[in-house]
Design an enzyme around this catalytic site. Sequence first.
Site, short mmCIF file in Angstrom:
data_model
loop_
_atom_site.label_atom_id
_atom_site.label_comp_id
_atom_site.label_asym_id
_atom_site.label_seq_id
_atom_site.Cartn_x
_atom_site.Cartn_y
_atom_site.Cartn_z
N ALA A 147 -6.83 70.05 25.30
CA ALA A 147 -6.57 68.61 25.83
C ALA A 147 -6.96 68.00 27.21
O ALA A 147 -6.86 68.50 28.21
CB ALA A 147 -5.13 68.12 26.18
N VAL A 148 -7.36 66.23 26.41
CA VAL A 148 -8.07 65.68 27.59
C VAL A 148 -7.41 64.50 27.88
O VAL A 148 -6.86 63.55 27.10
CB VAL A 148 -9.51 65.40 27.03
N GLU A 206 -7.84 76.22 15.39
CA GLU A 206 -6.76 75.15 13.92
C GLU A 206 -6.74 73.17 14.70
O GLU A 206 -6.83 73.23 15.67
CB GLU A 206 -6.24 75.94 14.12
N ASN A 263 -7.89 64.65 12.34
CA ASN A 263 -8.68 64.45 13.65
C ASN A 263 -10.17 64.54 14.30
O ASN A 263 -11.18 65.51 14.46
CB ASN A 263 -7.95 65.11 14.47
N TYR A 302 -16.32 70.39 17.31
CA TYR A 302 -16.17 71.64 17.52
C TYR A 302 -17.15 71.73 16.44
O TYR A 302 -17.79 73.00 16.49
CB TYR A 302 -14.66 72.18 16.61
#
Length: 145
Positions: free
Chosen positions: A59-60, A92, A97, A104
């Site tokens: 999370a950012v 996952e 997204n 990734y």
Amino acid sequence: MTAEEMAALHALCFTTPKPWTAAEFASMLADPFVFALTEAEGVLLGRAVAGEAEVLTLAVAPQARRRGMAARLMARFLYQARLRGAEAAFLEVAAGNLAAIALYRAHGFAEAGRRRGYYRHPDGRAEDALVLSRSLGKPAPPAAT
């Protein structure tokens, strides 16, 4: 970063999946195989056990995005995973997204599977989860003494 701060950041970043609570973060952090990588406005929780590593969450804060923080956290995760003996890494991500998927892929992850309808949005809509993986190579043997 405390479990409470991690939960507040997670709530800024996610509605699907449901943001983790401070108690959930605290529980994860109590696991000896789980490690947290943090920056002022970002957190990555990883787990490494039995030769495999997994990104549990990344999370950012919205206002801190597009500045390389997630890329730094991912690079640190891969480094820590290798240090902890992992030969493969998994994660996952929601199929929609696209920014996360691009991140990734830039770190060598490729699709290994799909969980149909895995995520439920607040409006009831279902979304697939992609399972991504990458090899980390065999860890180097310990140096001879």
